[in-house]
Design a protein around this motif. Structure first.
Motif, PDB file in Angstrom:
ATOM      1  N   PHE A  39       0.830  -1.201   0.000  1.00 24.78           N
ATOM      2  CA  PHE A  39       0.000   0.000   0.000  1.00 24.78           C
ATOM      3  C   PHE A  39       0.867   1.254   0.000  1.00 24.78           C
ATOM      4  O   PHE A  39       0.618   2.195  -0.764  1.00 24.78           O
ATOM      5  CB  PHE A  39      -0.955   0.015   1.199  1.00 24.78           C
ATOM      6  N   LEU A  40       1.888   1.276   0.867  1.00 29.68           N
ATOM      7  CA  LEU A  40       2.713   2.474   0.974  1.00 29.68           C
ATOM      8  C   LEU A  40       3.550   2.708  -0.279  1.00 29.68           C
ATOM      9  O   LEU A  40       3.752   3.859  -0.691  1.00 29.68           O
ATOM     10  CB  LEU A  40       3.599   2.401   2.220  1.00 29.68           C
ATOM     11  N   GLY A  47       4.421   5.739  -5.114  1.00 30.31           N
ATOM     12  CA  GLY A  47       4.482   5.756  -6.575  1.00 30.31           C
ATOM     13  C   GLY A  47       3.476   6.714  -7.189  1.00 30.31           C
ATOM     14  O   GLY A  47       3.788   7.416  -8.160  1.00 30.31           O
ATOM     15  N   ALA A  48       2.275   6.769  -6.617  1.00 29.04           N
ATOM     16  CA  ALA A  48       1.255   7.682  -7.115  1.00 29.04           C
ATOM     17  C   ALA A  48       1.682   9.132  -6.929  1.00 29.04           C
ATOM     18  O   ALA A  48       1.426   9.985  -7.789  1.00 29.04           O
ATOM     19  CB  ALA A  48      -0.068   7.422  -6.402  1.00 29.04           C
ATOM     20  N   LYS A  49       2.350   9.416  -5.826  1.00 28.03           N
ATOM     21  CA  LYS A  49       2.848  10.774  -5.599  1.00 28.03           C
ATOM     22  C   LYS A  49       4.005  11.094  -6.545  1.00 28.03           C
ATOM     23  O   LYS A  49       4.089  12.194  -7.088  1.00 28.03           O
ATOM     24  CB  LYS A  49       3.265  10.939  -4.145  1.00 28.03           C
ATOM     25  N   LEU A  50       4.905  10.136  -6.731  1.00 26.40           N
ATOM     26  CA  LEU A  50       6.048  10.348  -7.625  1.00 26.40           C
ATOM     27  C   LEU A  50       5.601  10.509  -9.079  1.00 26.40           C
ATOM     28  O   LEU A  50       6.191  11.281  -9.834  1.00 26.40           O
ATOM     29  CB  LEU A  50       7.050   9.201  -7.499  1.00 26.40           C
ATOM     30  N   GLY A 109       6.628  11.782  -1.811  1.00 25.21           N
ATOM     31  CA  GLY A 109       6.735  10.464  -2.424  1.00 25.21           C
ATOM     32  C   GLY A 109       8.096   9.825  -2.194  1.00 25.21           C
ATOM     33  O   GLY A 109       8.193   8.648  -1.868  1.00 25.21           O
ATOM     34  N   ILE A 110       9.166  10.609  -2.345  1.00 27.96           N
ATOM     35  CA  ILE A 110      10.526  10.097  -2.108  1.00 27.96           C
ATOM     36  C   ILE A 110      10.694   9.703  -0.643  1.00 27.96           C
ATOM     37  O   ILE A 110      11.226   8.635  -0.329  1.00 27.96           O
ATOM     38  CB  ILE A 110      11.595  11.139  -2.511  1.00 27.96           C
ATOM     39  N   LEU A 111      10.255  10.578   0.265  1.00 27.29           N
ATOM     40  CA  LEU A 111      10.362  10.272   1.699  1.00 27.29           C
ATOM     41  C   LEU A 111       9.618   8.985   2.041  1.00 27.29           C
ATOM     42  O   LEU A 111      10.156   8.113   2.727  1.00 27.29           O
ATOM     43  CB  LEU A 111       9.826  11.429   2.538  1.00 27.29           C
ATOM     44  N   LEU A 112       8.398   8.867   1.552  1.00 28.24           N
ATOM     45  CA  LEU A 112       7.605   7.670   1.840  1.00 28.24           C
ATOM     46  C   LEU A 112       8.253   6.434   1.238  1.00 28.24           C
ATOM     47  O   LEU A 112       8.311   5.375   1.881  1.00 28.24           O
ATOM     48  CB  LEU A 112       6.180   7.835   1.328  1.00 28.24           C
ATOM     49  N   PHE A 113       8.769   6.541   0.025  1.00 23.59           N
ATOM     50  CA  PHE A 113       9.426   5.419  -0.630  1.00 23.59           C
ATOM     51  C   PHE A 113      10.640   4.947   0.172  1.00 23.59           C
ATOM     52  O   PHE A 113      10.793   3.755   0.453  1.00 23.59           O
ATOM     53  CB  PHE A 113       9.838   5.820  -2.053  1.00 23.59           C
ATOM     54  N   VAL A 114      11.489   5.876   0.583  1.00 24.52           N
ATOM     55  CA  VAL A 114      12.706   5.528   1.324  1.00 24.52           C
ATOM     56  C   VAL A 114      12.370   4.925   2.686  1.00 24.52           C
ATOM     57  O   VAL A 114      12.922   3.892   3.080  1.00 24.52           O
ATOM     58  CB  VAL A 114      13.630   6.759   1.477  1.00 24.52           C
ATOM     59  N   ILE A 115      11.430   5.539   3.397  1.00 24.09           N
ATOM     60  CA  ILE A 115      11.055   5.029   4.720  1.00 24.09           C
ATOM     61  C   ILE A 115      10.423   3.638   4.609  1.00 24.09           C
ATOM     62  O   ILE A 115      10.683   2.757   5.427  1.00 24.09           O
ATOM     63  CB  ILE A 115      10.115   6.015   5.445  1.00 24.09           C
ATOM     64  N   THR A 116       9.617   3.429   3.578  1.00 26.79           N
ATOM     65  CA  THR A 116       9.005   2.112   3.370  1.00 26.79           C
ATOM     66  C   THR A 116      10.070   1.067   3.057  1.00 26.79           C
ATOM     67  O   THR A 116       9.989  -0.072   3.534  1.00 26.79           O
ATOM     68  CB  THR A 116       7.940   2.173   2.259  1.00 26.79           C
ATOM     69  N   LEU A 117      11.066   1.438   2.273  1.00 28.12           N
ATOM     70  CA  LEU A 117      12.173   0.512   2.008  1.00 28.12           C
ATOM     71  C   LEU A 117      12.922   0.173   3.299  1.00 28.12           C
ATOM     72  O   LEU A 117      13.293  -0.986   3.515  1.00 28.12           O
ATOM     73  CB  LEU A 117      13.144   1.098   0.980  1.00 28.12           C
ATOM     74  N   ILE A 118      13.126   1.157   4.152  1.00 23.41           N
ATOM     75  CA  ILE A 118      13.789   0.906   5.436  1.00 23.41           C
ATOM     76  C   ILE A 118      12.968  -0.088   6.255  1.00 23.41           C
ATOM     77  O   ILE A 118      13.519  -1.001   6.872  1.00 23.41           O
ATOM     78  CB  ILE A 118      14.009   2.231   6.211  1.00 23.41           C
ATOM     79  N   TYR A 119      11.647   0.064   6.243  1.00 25.28           N
ATOM     80  CA  TYR A 119      10.767  -0.866   6.967  1.00 25.28           C
ATOM     81  C   TYR A 119      10.821  -2.268   6.359  1.00 25.28           C
ATOM     82  O   TYR A 119      10.736  -3.264   7.069  1.00 25.28           O
ATOM     83  CB  TYR A 119       9.328  -0.339   6.952  1.00 25.28           C
ATOM     84  N   SER A 120      10.978  -2.353   5.047  1.00 21.27           N
ATOM     85  CA  SER A 120      10.922  -3.657   4.381  1.00 21.27           C
ATOM     86  C   SER A 120      12.203  -4.478   4.529  1.00 21.27           C
ATOM     87  O   SER A 120      12.192  -5.677   4.288  1.00 21.27           O
ATOM     88  CB  SER A 120      10.598  -3.476   2.899  1.00 21.27           C
ATOM     89  N   GLY A 174      12.361   1.610  10.494  1.00 18.34           N
ATOM     90  CA  GLY A 174      11.338   1.945   9.509  1.00 18.34           C
ATOM     91  C   GLY A 174       9.964   2.086  10.141  1.00 18.34           C
ATOM     92  O   GLY A 174       9.198   2.988   9.792  1.00 18.34           O
ATOM     93  N   ALA A 175       9.649   1.198  11.087  1.00 18.44           N
ATOM     94  CA  ALA A 175       8.354   1.276  11.775  1.00 18.44           C
ATOM     95  C   ALA A 175       8.234   2.572  12.568  1.00 18.44           C
ATOM     96  O   ALA A 175       7.175   3.213  12.572  1.00 18.44           O
ATOM     97  CB  ALA A 175       8.163   0.066  12.686  1.00 18.44           C
ATOM     98  N   LEU A 176       9.311   2.970  13.217  1.00 13.37           N
ATOM     99  CA  LEU A 176       9.286   4.236  13.961  1.00 13.37           C
ATOM    100  C   LEU A 176       9.077   5.419  13.025  1.00 13.37           C
ATOM    101  O   LEU A 176       8.266   6.315  13.301  1.00 13.37           O
ATOM    102  CB  LEU A 176      10.591   4.417  14.744  1.00 13.37           C
TER     103      LEU A 176
END
Length: 130
Positions: free
Chosen positions: A24-25, A30-33, A57-68, A76-78
């Motif tokens: 989802f994230l 991706g939709a924002k980018l 979009g970039i911030l969300l992408f990077v943070i989601t990658l950290i979580y994954s 990433g969860a924090l």
């Protein structure tokens, strides 16, 4: 963090929950980018300039990658919790419906933490020491 003595059922449930949150994230990032028109319109309605879509979009992408990544999933969860908290604040500010819009980031946050706790039970004792 390791999966020693982890129930296979909990491990798979955690992977499914975390996978749904990540999917989802990443879709949202991706939709924002891609600067999709309905996303930009929605951001404007929330009082966020459309010019911020790429940065968010970039911030969300990077943070989601950290979580994954398993080794950095707690960090990433924090970070995602902070991001989702900002989303709640924006929805409260514009007066969106509570159950569908305002609390949706909370639901997502619960799923991401439950997924993490099921995968790494030690986190549960860290968060709930009693």
């Amino acid at each position: 963090m390791d999966d020693i003595n982890q129930s296979p059922t909990y491990l798979w449930l955690s992977r499914i929950l975390s996978g749904l949150v990540i999917a989802f994230l990443l879709f949202d990032a991706g939709a924002k980018l891609a600067k999709i028109e309905p996303v930009l319109k929605s951001m404007e309605e929330l009082g966020i300039p459309a010019t911020s879509a790429f940065t968010i979009g970039i911030l969300l992408f990077v943070i989601t990658l950290i979580y994954s990544i398993p080794q950095t999933s707690f960090l990433g969860a924090l970070l995602l919790t902070g991001y989702l908290g900002g989303a709640v604040a924006i929805h409260v500010r514009v007066g969106n419906p509570i159950w569908t819009h305002t609390l949706f980031p909370v639901y997502l946050g619960i799923l991401l933490w439950v997924g993490l706790i099921l995968r790494y039970p030690k986190i549960k004792s860290f968060i709930f020491p009693f």
